[in-house]
Design a protein around this motif. Structure first.
Motif, PDB file in Angstrom:
ATOM      1  N   ARG A  99       0.808  -1.067   0.094  1.00 19.67           N
ATOM      2  CA  ARG A  99      -0.087  -0.028   0.004  1.00 19.67           C
ATOM      3  C   ARG A  99       0.834   1.058  -0.226  1.00 19.67           C
ATOM      4  N   TYR A 100       0.740   2.134  -1.110  1.00 23.69           N
ATOM      5  CA  TYR A 100       1.399   3.429  -0.942  1.00 23.69           C
ATOM      6  C   TYR A 100       0.450   4.561  -1.064  1.00 23.69           C
ATOM      7  N   ILE A 101       0.946   5.672  -0.810  1.00 22.56           N
ATOM      8  CA  ILE A 101       0.256   6.974  -1.341  1.00 22.56           C
ATOM      9  C   ILE A 101       1.146   7.939  -1.832  1.00 22.56           C
ATOM     10  N   HIS A 102       0.288   8.289  -3.062  1.00 26.80           N
ATOM     11  CA  HIS A 102       1.001   9.379  -3.962  1.00 26.80           C
ATOM     12  C   HIS A 102       0.571  10.748  -3.809  1.00 26.80           C
ATOM     13  N   ALA A 103       1.128  11.649  -3.571  1.00 30.58           N
ATOM     14  CA  ALA A 103       0.601  12.972  -3.034  1.00 30.58           C
ATOM     15  C   ALA A 103       1.100  14.235  -3.651  1.00 30.58           C
ATOM     16  N   ASP A 104       0.477  15.174  -4.148  1.00 31.21           N
ATOM     17  CA  ASP A 104       0.818  16.487  -4.671  1.00 31.21           C
ATOM     18  C   ASP A 104      -0.158  17.578  -4.125  1.00 31.21           C
ATOM     19  N   ASP A 105      -0.185  18.793  -4.689  1.00 29.31           N
ATOM     20  CA  ASP A 105      -0.645  19.992  -4.101  1.00 29.31           C
ATOM     21  C   ASP A 105      -2.190  19.684  -4.243  1.00 29.31           C
ATOM     22  N   THR A 106      -2.796  18.732  -5.081  1.00 27.74           N
ATOM     23  CA  THR A 106      -4.267  18.729  -5.304  1.00 27.74           C
ATOM     24  C   THR A 106      -4.840  17.602  -4.446  1.00 27.74           C
ATOM     25  N   GLY A 107      -3.927  16.672  -3.878  1.00 29.73           N
ATOM     26  CA  GLY A 107      -4.587  15.608  -3.064  1.00 29.73           C
ATOM     27  C   GLY A 107      -3.602  14.575  -2.730  1.00 29.73           C
ATOM     28  N   GLU A 108      -4.110  13.602  -2.305  1.00 33.06           N
ATOM     29  CA  GLU A 108      -3.543  12.014  -1.876  1.00 33.06           C
ATOM     30  C   GLU A 108      -4.133  10.966  -2.962  1.00 33.06           C
ATOM     31  N   TYR A 109      -3.301  10.122  -3.409  1.00 32.27           N
ATOM     32  CA  TYR A 109      -4.009   8.976  -4.023  1.00 32.27           C
ATOM     33  C   TYR A 109      -3.418   7.448  -3.660  1.00 32.27           C
ATOM     34  N   ALA A 110      -4.145   6.791  -3.079  1.00 33.70           N
ATOM     35  CA  ALA A 110      -3.633   5.544  -2.597  1.00 33.70           C
ATOM     36  C   ALA A 110      -3.944   4.247  -3.406  1.00 33.70           C
ATOM     37  N   PHE A 111      -2.918   3.498  -3.387  1.00 32.11           N
ATOM     38  CA  PHE A 111      -3.010   2.285  -4.113  1.00 32.11           C
ATOM     39  C   PHE A 111      -2.585   1.010  -3.063  1.00 32.11           C
ATOM     40  N   ARG A 112      -3.070   0.091  -3.572  1.00 32.18           N
ATOM     41  CA  ARG A 112      -2.825  -1.384  -2.688  1.00 32.18           C
ATOM     42  C   ARG A 112      -2.726  -2.572  -3.574  1.00 32.18           C
ATOM     43  N   GLU A 146      -7.591   3.202  -4.551  1.00 33.15           N
ATOM     44  CA  GLU A 146      -8.456   3.056  -3.537  1.00 33.15           C
ATOM     45  C   GLU A 146      -9.621   4.178  -3.855  1.00 33.15           C
ATOM     46  N   GLY A 147      -9.381   4.904  -4.625  1.00 39.88           N
ATOM     47  CA  GLY A 147     -10.593   6.024  -5.226  1.00 39.88           C
ATOM     48  C   GLY A 147     -11.473   5.341  -6.097  1.00 39.88           C
ATOM     49  N   ALA A 148     -11.367   4.011  -6.741  1.00 44.99           N
ATOM     50  CA  ALA A 148     -12.093   3.176  -7.451  1.00 44.99           C
ATOM     51  C   ALA A 148     -12.216   1.649  -6.780  1.00 44.99           C
ATOM     52  N   PRO A 149     -12.659   1.704  -5.491  1.00 52.82           N
ATOM     53  CA  PRO A 149     -12.561   0.201  -4.851  1.00 52.82           C
ATOM     54  C   PRO A 149     -13.352  -0.490  -5.778  1.00 52.82           C
ATOM     55  N   ASN A 150     -13.122  -1.984  -5.443  1.00 54.79           N
ATOM     56  CA  ASN A 150     -13.710  -3.049  -6.148  1.00 54.79           C
ATOM     57  C   ASN A 150     -13.274  -3.173  -7.658  1.00 54.79           C
ATOM     58  N   ASP A 151     -12.357  -2.305  -8.054  1.00 53.05           N
ATOM     59  CA  ASP A 151     -11.801  -2.516  -9.703  1.00 53.05           C
ATOM     60  C   ASP A 151     -10.498  -2.717  -9.592  1.00 53.05           C
ATOM     61  N   VAL A 152     -10.211  -4.263  -9.408  1.00 50.31           N
ATOM     62  CA  VAL A 152      -8.959  -4.627  -9.224  1.00 50.31           C
ATOM     63  C   VAL A 152      -8.321  -5.410 -10.400  1.00 50.31           C
ATOM     64  N   CYS A 153      -7.077  -4.961 -10.631  1.00 46.90           N
ATOM     65  CA  CYS A 153      -6.582  -5.638 -11.897  1.00 46.90           C
ATOM     66  C   CYS A 153      -5.391  -6.489 -11.580  1.00 46.90           C
ATOM     67  N   LEU A 154      -5.172  -7.395 -12.486  1.00 45.89           N
ATOM     68  CA  LEU A 154      -4.178  -8.349 -12.193  1.00 45.89           C
ATOM     69  C   LEU A 154      -2.696  -8.080 -13.029  1.00 45.89           C
ATOM     70  N   GLU A 155      -1.808  -7.764 -12.306  1.00 43.23           N
ATOM     71  CA  GLU A 155      -0.774  -7.450 -13.092  1.00 43.23           C
ATOM     72  C   GLU A 155       0.391  -8.730 -13.303  1.00 43.23           C
ATOM     73  N   VAL A 169      -4.624  -6.706 -16.381  1.00 44.45           N
ATOM     74  CA  VAL A 169      -5.807  -7.335 -17.055  1.00 44.45           C
ATOM     75  C   VAL A 169      -6.810  -6.741 -15.886  1.00 44.45           C
ATOM     76  N   TYR A 170      -7.674  -6.009 -16.824  1.00 48.76           N
ATOM     77  CA  TYR A 170      -9.018  -5.634 -15.702  1.00 48.76           C
ATOM     78  C   TYR A 170     -10.188  -6.302 -16.168  1.00 48.76           C
ATOM     79  N   SER A 171     -11.270  -6.223 -15.207  1.00 50.39           N
ATOM     80  CA  SER A 171     -12.528  -6.981 -14.959  1.00 50.39           C
ATOM     81  C   SER A 171     -13.100  -6.603 -16.482  1.00 50.39           C
ATOM     82  N   THR A 172     -13.135  -5.301 -16.956  1.00 49.76           N
ATOM     83  CA  THR A 172     -13.801  -5.141 -18.063  1.00 49.76           C
ATOM     84  C   THR A 172     -13.062  -4.002 -18.974  1.00 49.76           C
TER      85      THR A 172
END
Length: 155
Positions: free
Chosen positions: A63-76, A95-104, A123-126
């Motif tokens: 889990r990591y968080i990218h941040a800039d002047d406009t906000g924070e964006y978390a990924f896991r 984390e801003g689009a929960p339940n949209d998991v891709c396999l890398e 690979v995304y679900s759709t």
């Protein structure tokens, strides 16, 4: 100069990324899996990255968080398979689009003469989920990440 190739074929739910690096496979793989190195290159320029968790072993997570002047964006995600210097299979979720998991899947190919090719497939679900990721600016962030990784590997 190394070029990043990003392919998202119409009607398919996946994105492919290919990049060659002027560095041995072991060093490239370590940059991808070492929580001390990953924040030095992952993400677009102008953003900071805070690593909350990063255990690049089968069953480990990140889990990591990218941040800039406009906000924070978390990924896991979860590492499903990690084969030293060869392969990483993991999930990826914004984390801003929960339940949209891709396999890398990332493979690391030794090209000889101290060069490595990384081939990634997400690979995304759709197709719609894939298109939303592309529309989010993923391509810009991926290209800058690969450029930054080149810089880290050169040090």
């Amino acid at each position: 100069m190394n070029e990043t190739t990003i392919t998202a074929r119409p009607g398919t739910p996946f994105i492919e990324v290919v990049r060659e690096f002027d560095a041995p496979r072991g060093r490239v793989f370590r940059a991808w899996t070492d929580p001390e190195i990953v924040p030095q290159w992952l993400g677009p320029r102008g953003m900071t990255m805070k690593v909350v968790e990063f255990t690049a072993t089968p069953g480990g997570g990140y889990r990591y968080i990218h941040a800039d002047d406009t906000g924070e964006y978390a990924f896991r995600g979860v590492f499903h398979n990690v084969v030293q210097d060869e392969l990483i299979i993991q999930t990826f979720e914004y984390e801003g689009a929960p339940n949209d998991v891709c396999l890398e899947t990332m493979t690391f190919e030794d090209l000889g003469d101290g060069r490595t090719r990384v081939h990634g497939r997400s690979v995304y679900s759709t197709v719609e989920a894939r298109d939303a990721m592309v529309a989010s600016g993923m391509e810009h962030g991926m290209r800058e990440s690969m450029e930054r990784l080149d810089e880290v590997l050169a040090r």
